[in-house]
Design an enzyme around this catalytic site. Structure first.
Site, short mmCIF file in Angstrom:
data_model
loop_
_atom_site.label_atom_id
_atom_site.label_comp_id
_atom_site.label_asym_id
_atom_site.label_seq_id
_atom_site.Cartn_x
_atom_site.Cartn_y
_atom_site.Cartn_z
CG HIS A 22 -2.07 113.10 -8.87
ND1 HIS A 22 -0.99 113.96 -9.14
CD2 HIS A 22 -1.47 111.88 -8.87
CE1 HIS A 22 -0.03 113.59 -9.40
NE2 HIS A 22 -0.31 112.15 -9.14
N GLY A 24 -4.03 106.59 -13.14
CA GLY A 24 -4.14 107.33 -14.33
C GLY A 24 -3.78 106.42 -15.62
CB SER A 42 4.87 114.98 -10.71
OG SER A 42 3.36 114.56 -10.25
#
Ligand code: PAF
Length: 278
Positions: free
Chosen positions: A33, A144, A183
């Site tokens: 990120h 992404g 994540s």
């Protein structure tokens, strides 16, 4: 860096700018990120990041409730990466009434691969991204490439709705062993974390085979895919798909198409995705 939670505050802070660059996230940020934020910086006159765990893109059995919410740590990292403005709305701010108007992405792109295994996922993603683009009036937005299909679906949405925003992809960021940053890597036990690199190794092996063997017949492609699925299965994974597709539209490739290899597989309770362009 300013952190706002309401649309009114967001609009007020953005009123001084003409070319917002947006990095939408669901928080629990990692280096992937932050690389997007740094990439966004020179592309606009203000760099905005959103942090919102979007219920609409989770199926009832998925990890919406347990998805890590780490706002303070996220804001510290965003500030260090050069973000100017964070929009972190509560659910009631984003969805003050049930979101009955939704974006229905084209099924040939959105009902395959991730969309096949996560029905409704891209409806949820497109709906929230459309809304975040509207709220921020972003002129450029970055996503992404780890979520390769998501990036493609969003590009197509923006094109078909003639939205005045440029969609930019950011390269997948990886750990030194090759595991794509996500994540959801935080869900892995230490033993699973060691093993997780097998997904990247599987993709790498296919890419090397494809590079060595062009042009390949359709039969070779499906045997490469099924071999990879079997190997992952034997190693204790539960693969959803390993697929060799053409980059342009994620359909089955013909000779000379530029290729991408995509995979999704579950290791224990954690579902990981990754891809490599050939
Ligand atoms: O990739 C994500 O984190 C999410 O799907 C996105 C684009 C922020 C929409 O909720």
């Amino acid at each position: 860096m300013v952190v706002v939670h309401t649309l009114a505050d967001l609009r007020q802070h953005l009123s001084a700018f003409r070319h917002p660059a947006l990095v939408p996230t669901m928080g629990n940020l990692h280096a992937g990120h932050l690389a997007l934020v740094r990439q966004a910086k020179p592309l606009g006159d203000v760099t905005v990041s959103t942090i919102f765990v979007n219920r609409l893109q989770f199926a009832p059995h998925e990890d919406f409730d347990s998805y890590p919410r780490t706002l303070d740590a996220d804001c510290q990292q965003l500030e260090a990466a050069g973000c100017d403005l964070v929009f972190a709305p509560l659910e009631a701010e984003m969805y003050p009434q049930p979101q009955t108007f939704k974006v229905q992405p084209a099924s040939d792109l959105a009902d395959i691969l991730e969309g096949h295994f996560r029905p409704g996922f891209f409806i949820g993603v497109c709906t929230v991204v459309l809304k975040l683009l509207a709220c921020t009036q972003a002129r450029v937005a970055l996503f992404g490439k780890k979520d390769y299909q998501q990036l493609m679906v969003i590009r197509n949405m923006v094109k078909q709705f003639a939205m005045p925003v440029e969609i930019v992809g950011g390269e997948t960021q990886r750990s030194p062993d090759g595991l794509a940053l996500s994540s959801r890597n935080g869900y892995l036990s230490p033993a699973e974390r060691q093993q997780a690199v097998q997904l990247f190794a599987t993709l790498t092996h296919i890419v090397e085979t494809l590079r060595a063997g062009h042009p390949l017949e359709a039969a070779d492609i499906s045997s490469l895919e099924s071999q990879a699925m079997q190997n992952l299965n034997r190693a204790g994974w539960k693969p959803d798909y390993v697929a060799i597709r053409r980059q342009s539209d994620l359909q089955a490739p013909h000779a000379d198409d530029a290729l991408v290899v995509l995979a999704a597989a579950r290791l224990g309770a954690t579902r990981l995705i990754d891809n490599l362009e050939v």
